[in-house]
Design a protein around this motif. Structure first.
Motif, short mmCIF file in Angstrom:
data_model
loop_
_atom_site.label_atom_id
_atom_site.label_comp_id
_atom_site.label_asym_id
_atom_site.label_seq_id
_atom_site.Cartn_x
_atom_site.Cartn_y
_atom_site.Cartn_z
N GLU A 84 0.82 -1.16 -0.08
CA GLU A 84 0.19 0.04 0.19
C GLU A 84 0.98 1.26 0.01
O GLU A 84 0.77 2.44 -0.75
N VAL A 85 1.95 1.45 0.88
CA VAL A 85 2.68 2.52 0.89
C VAL A 85 3.73 2.39 -0.41
O VAL A 85 3.75 3.57 -1.03
N ALA A 86 4.16 1.43 -0.97
CA ALA A 86 4.68 1.52 -2.30
C ALA A 86 4.11 1.95 -3.53
O ALA A 86 4.69 3.08 -4.04
N TYR A 93 3.14 12.15 2.95
CA TYR A 93 1.97 12.05 3.80
C TYR A 93 1.63 10.54 4.18
O TYR A 93 0.77 10.39 4.73
N THR A 94 2.25 9.79 3.48
CA THR A 94 2.16 8.21 3.85
C THR A 94 3.79 7.69 3.91
O THR A 94 4.40 7.71 3.30
N LYS A 119 14.07 -0.19 -4.28
CA LYS A 119 13.82 0.58 -5.20
C LYS A 119 12.37 1.48 -5.12
O LYS A 119 12.12 2.89 -5.45
N ASP A 120 11.55 0.90 -4.22
CA ASP A 120 10.02 1.43 -4.04
C ASP A 120 10.04 2.39 -2.61
O ASP A 120 8.99 2.92 -2.44
N PHE A 121 11.19 2.37 -2.20
CA PHE A 121 11.08 3.20 -0.91
C PHE A 121 12.36 3.77 -0.65
O PHE A 121 13.47 3.78 -1.04
N ALA A 264 9.50 6.47 3.09
CA ALA A 264 8.44 6.97 2.45
C ALA A 264 8.49 6.32 1.00
O ALA A 264 9.73 5.61 0.74
N PRO A 265 7.55 6.68 0.39
CA PRO A 265 7.52 5.91 -1.17
C PRO A 265 8.62 6.57 -1.89
O PRO A 265 9.09 7.93 -1.72
N ALA A 266 9.16 6.02 -2.84
CA ALA A 266 10.33 6.27 -3.76
C ALA A 266 9.78 7.48 -4.68
O ALA A 266 8.49 7.57 -4.83
#
Length: 330
Positions: A84-86, A93-94, A119-121, A264-266
């Motif tokens: 979900e976060v990725a 904000y997430t 890579k996604d974070f 955090a998301p990338a």
């Protein structure tokens, strides 16, 4: 970790972090944040990661004026919340309370990985770190890892260890022990969390466990309900200087650092990352936060290079997971 504080009282005290947060003051005037920041905890309330996230939020809020909302999204060994976060909008904000399980084990060992732990974070701040350990029921006639290996070889298939669930870092710890011990024949029993697994070791339903080291685990050891054979860290812990490490016992690969960190998301904008990282530094230096972490049996991990830490962890576990042929089935 219930031996040294009331989990119910703690949860009640922190449940209102998002709903009744402090005003934004100067932070709203600078543009970020201008609304609450959601911290996704990919595990059920009351677990180690959840508690550490709430400790961090409790310390961060008065230091910053930010409103932080804890949102538990449990399931699939933490993968549901991590996914979900990725996929969330990278606007600051997430955030994810990521762990060794969500960032390392799941992406590397899943049959069909749905996200990349690197890579996604982007890491925002370390929160806490702890090694796992190898414990046995007191009735088992062993006092060291070498004796446990000898017993497992003498009785193939007779011993069982419990983990917090298939694909978790505690499952990986157990499989790593079997591997470095000479591909031992020990049965894995997956539970829905570390608490139930530890309860069955204490009750004698299981001979072994591979839990995350904590004040509760240490208290059970001190009381004689379990026996910690070794802590899976390169050096002895300040909280348990009398307990040897697996490295001291000659098991050099048995080093399993379990971290809790905020990600955090990338693609999150630099101003938001800078604000969050500066806040993270303040939290790690906050005396009340340090006291909370140490009371829970965890330790701080101050990193000079967060990205290098993640790359090194990913590289080491990628090699070991391939060598062990460790897989999480979809």
């Amino acid at each position: 970790m219930t031996n040294h504080f009331s989990r119910r009282d703690f949860m009640l005290a922190t449940a209102s972090l998002g709903a009744a947060g402090l005003p934004f003051s100067a932070h709203a005037q600078s543009g970020y944040p201008d609304r609450p920041i959601r911290v996704v905890v990919p595990f059920a309330p009351g677990g180690d990661g959840d508690i550490m996230a709430r400790y961090w939020a409790k310390a961060a809020q008065p230091l910053s004026g930010y409103t932080l909302v804890i949102d538990n999204k449990a399931g699939a060994g933490g993968a549901i919340g991590a996914i979900e976060v990725a996929r969330a909008k990278p606007d600051g904000y997430t955030l994810l309370l990521g762990t060794s399980t969500t960032q390392i084990v799941n992406p590397l060992a899943s049959a069909k990985p749905q996200y990349d732990g690197l890579k996604d974070f982007t890491m925002v701040s370390m929160v806490s770190a702890n090694p796992t350990c190898v414990v046995v029921h007191p009735s088992l006639p062993v006092n060291s890892l070498k004796e446990l290996v000898a017993l497992a070889r003498a009785q193939p298939g007779k011993l069982s260890y419990g983990s917090a669930g298939a694909g978790t870092i505690t499952n990986l710890t157990g499989e790593l022990f079997k591997y470095v011990g000479g591909k031992l024949n020990i049965t894995h029993v997956a539970y829905r969390g570390g608490g139930p697994a530890m309860a069955d070791v204490i009750a004698g339903h299981l001979q072994m466990g591979t839990p995350i080291m904590s004040s509760a685990v240490l208290a059970h050891h001190r009381a004689g309900r379990i026996r910690i054979l070794a802590i899976n860290s390169p050096k002895r812990l300040k909280a348990a200087p009398d307990i040897a490490t697996a490295v001291e016992a000659g098991f050099d690969e048995m080093q399993v650092l379990v971290f809790n960190a905020l990600f955090a998301p990338a693609g999150t904008p630099r101003p938001a990352l800078d604000a969050l990282r500066n806040l993270g530094k303040k939290v790690l230096a906050d005396a009340s936060f340090v006291a909370d972490v140490e009371k829970a049996g965890a330790e701080l991990l101050i990193l000079n290079d967060q990205d290098k830490f993640m790359r090194d962890e990913m590289a080491r576990w990628s090699r070991l997971i391939k060598e062990m042929d460790f897989k999480i089935e979809a």
